[in-house]
Design an enzyme around this catalytic site. Structure first.
Site, mmCIF file in Angstrom:
data_model
loop_
_atom_site.group_PDB
_atom_site.id
_atom_site.type_symbol
_atom_site.label_atom_id
_atom_site.label_comp_id
_atom_site.label_asym_id
_atom_site.label_seq_id
_atom_site.Cartn_x
_atom_site.Cartn_y
_atom_site.Cartn_z
ATOM 1 C CE1 TYR A 214 52.867 37.402 40.698
ATOM 2 C CE2 TYR A 214 55.214 37.020 41.023
ATOM 3 C CZ TYR A 214 54.167 37.413 40.218
ATOM 4 O OH TYR A 214 54.420 37.814 38.926
ATOM 5 C CB SER B 38 57.350 35.398 37.736
ATOM 6 O OG SER B 38 58.085 36.094 38.711
HETATM 7 N N1 LIG Z 1 54.814 43.254 36.066
HETATM 8 C C1 LIG Z 1 55.841 42.500 36.470
HETATM 9 O O1 LIG Z 1 56.809 42.998 37.105
HETATM 10 C C2 LIG Z 1 55.876 41.016 36.140
HETATM 11 C C3 LIG Z 1 57.117 40.360 36.223
HETATM 12 C C4 LIG Z 1 57.167 39.005 35.922
HETATM 13 C C5 LIG Z 1 56.023 38.328 35.566
HETATM 14 N N2 LIG Z 1 54.831 38.980 35.507
HETATM 15 C C6 LIG Z 1 53.638 38.214 35.124
HETATM 16 O O2 LIG Z 1 53.160 38.720 33.902
HETATM 17 C C7 LIG Z 1 51.747 38.526 33.830
HETATM 18 C C8 LIG Z 1 51.060 39.837 33.490
HETATM 19 O O3 LIG Z 1 51.365 40.762 34.514
HETATM 20 P P1 LIG Z 1 51.165 42.357 34.368
HETATM 21 O O4 LIG Z 1 52.309 42.974 35.048
HETATM 22 O O5 LIG Z 1 50.846 42.714 32.984
HETATM 23 O O6 LIG Z 1 49.893 42.534 35.314
HETATM 24 P P2 LIG Z 1 48.732 43.652 35.305
HETATM 25 O O7 LIG Z 1 48.175 43.641 36.677
HETATM 26 O O8 LIG Z 1 49.261 44.916 34.759
HETATM 27 O O9 LIG Z 1 47.670 43.039 34.284
HETATM 28 C C9 LIG Z 1 47.073 41.780 34.550
HETATM 29 C C10 LIG Z 1 45.802 41.632 33.753
HETATM 30 O O10 LIG Z 1 45.228 40.365 34.127
HETATM 31 C C11 LIG Z 1 43.844 40.560 34.357
HETATM 32 N N3 LIG Z 1 43.336 39.549 35.300
HETATM 33 C C12 LIG Z 1 43.445 39.531 36.644
HETATM 34 N N4 LIG Z 1 42.806 38.472 37.148
HETATM 35 C C13 LIG Z 1 42.295 37.787 36.101
HETATM 36 C C14 LIG Z 1 41.513 36.608 35.975
HETATM 37 N N5 LIG Z 1 41.106 35.909 37.056
HETATM 38 N N6 LIG Z 1 41.160 36.190 34.745
HETATM 39 C C15 LIG Z 1 41.527 36.906 33.653
HETATM 40 N N7 LIG Z 1 42.235 38.031 33.702
HETATM 41 C C16 LIG Z 1 42.629 38.471 34.919
HETATM 42 C C17 LIG Z 1 43.718 41.978 34.880
HETATM 43 O O11 LIG Z 1 42.397 42.483 34.699
HETATM 44 C C18 LIG Z 1 44.760 42.706 34.052
HETATM 45 O O12 LIG Z 1 44.222 43.193 32.852
HETATM 46 C C19 LIG Z 1 51.339 37.940 35.191
HETATM 47 O O13 LIG Z 1 51.228 36.536 35.093
HETATM 48 C C20 LIG Z 1 52.492 38.319 36.091
HETATM 49 O O14 LIG Z 1 52.600 37.437 37.176
HETATM 50 C C21 LIG Z 1 54.727 40.322 35.777
#
Ligand SMILES: NC(=O)c1ccc[n+]([C@@H]2O[C@H](COP(=O)([O-])OP(=O)(O)OC[C@H]3O[C@@H](n4cnc5c(N)ncnc54)[C@H](O)[C@@H]3O)[C@@H](O)[C@H]2O)c1
Length: 284
Positions: free
Chosen positions: A154, A141
């Site tokens: 986070y 991130s």
């Molecule tokens: N959405 C954003 O703005 C953003 C920006 C930068 C980075 N990220 C990173 O991208 C990655 C994905 O984020 P996203 O936005 O798709 O999130 P999301 O919440 O839409 O999806 C996350 C998924 O991870 C699963 N999950 C949660 N805890 C878990 C665990 N203990 N074991 C296995 N699976 C688990 C959830 O069930 C879900 O399906 C994350 O690492 C997040 O930090 C997201």
């Protein structure tokens, strides 16, 4: 010269039931790979994999569980062959200022975002090294560079994950493995919807959010090009990266960044665009 795209790799993606992970799985299959989708939500990940055809399979994996990791690697091998690419994507957020989160919420974020991803890398290292090939991709991130209000733990886990990833990559530099870390900006997923619901996450809305499909394309390209680190969008990513080195600069800028984020957040709420994960976004 542009590299010929790699195809037919066995890819294990965590957090693949929805959001960025699901988009990565879909894009990887479209690029000719086979994907084991894993997620803590067993039913949802099976449903997602079911939509992606026979080059997709699913198993439940809570990334905090070391035995679960072993089972997931074994399941991938049984279904498709040894894992060539691990995409450590799963992550969580609890929104709010540090003082307002419970200690358990702080711990949860560390256990998933940091320890869970570390456990995945630790599981993959001996298997991939013994086989003489493998690629570890970490979805991190921009908060790995910037300390922002509303993102204390986070961002702390993402700073630490970046340090861990790069240190391991250096330790393994004479070995056969490749390491890539990517830093997406705000992305239209359920996580961003969670942030939209909490005014303390206003900074997430100071720039236009991208789509999970855009992030997925960058991840799938990385399977071929194997970059060490990707920040994107490239320009503002670099600016944020440099700004993060100077806390005094961020103190000056944060009122402007927060005000911009609050305005955009309010606009989304006023126009009823709170289902961000369903809204098609920019696809640069
Ligand atoms: N959405 C954003 O703005 C953003 C920006 C930068 C980075 N990220 C990173 O991208 C990655 C994905 O984020 P996203 O936005 O798709 O999130 P999301 O919440 O839409 O999806 C996350 C998924 O991870 C699963 N999950 C949660 N805890 C878990 C665990 N203990 N074991 C296995 N699976 C688990 C959830 O069930 C879900 O399906 C994350 O690492 C997040 O930090 C997201």
């Amino acid at each position: 010269m542009r590299k010929k795209p790699e195809t037919d790799r066995v890819v294990l993606v965590t957090g693949a039931a929805t959001g960025i992970g699901a988009a990565i799985a879909e894009a990887a299959i479209a690029a000719g790979h086979r994907v084991l989708l894993t997620d803590i939500d067993a039913e949802a990940v099976r449903t997602t994999a079911g939509r992606l055809g026979e080059r997709a399979a699913a198993v439940a994996l809570d990334i905090r569980d070391p035995d679960g990791w072993v089972k997931a690697f074994d399941a991938a091998e049984a279904q498709f062959g040894p894992v060539d690419v691990l995409v450590n994507n799963a992550g969580i957020i609890h929104t709010g200022h540090a003082r307002d989160l419970s200690l358990q919420q702080h711990r949860d974020i560390v256990e998933v975002n940091l320890l869970g991803a570390m456990t995945g890398i630790h599981t993959a290292l001996p298997r991939m090294t013994e086989r003489g090939r493998g690629h570890l991709i970490t979805v991190c991130s921009m908060t790995a560079f910037l300390a922002l209000p509303g993102y204390a733990t986070y961002g702390g886990t993402k700073h630490a994950l970046r340090a861990f990833h790069h240190a391991v990559a250096l330790e393994e530099r004479h070995g056969p493995l490749h390491f890539t870390i990517l830093h997406p900006p705000s992305t239209r997923t359920k996580m961003l919807e969670q942030e939209l619901a909490d005014p303390t996450s206003a900074t997430a809305f100071s720039e236009k959010a991208t789509t999970p499909q855009h992030v997925a394309r960058v991840v799938v390209d990385a399977i071929t090009t194997k970059p060490v680190e990707v920040v994107f969008p490239a320009f503002s990513g670099r600016v944020q990266r440099i700004a993060g080195v100077f806390p005094q600069l961020i103190r000056r800028l944060i009122p402007v960044i927060e005000a911009k984020g609050r305005r955009e957040r309010q606009r989304l709420i006023n126009t009823g665009k709170t289902r961000l994960s369903a809204v098609p976004g920019r696809t640069e």
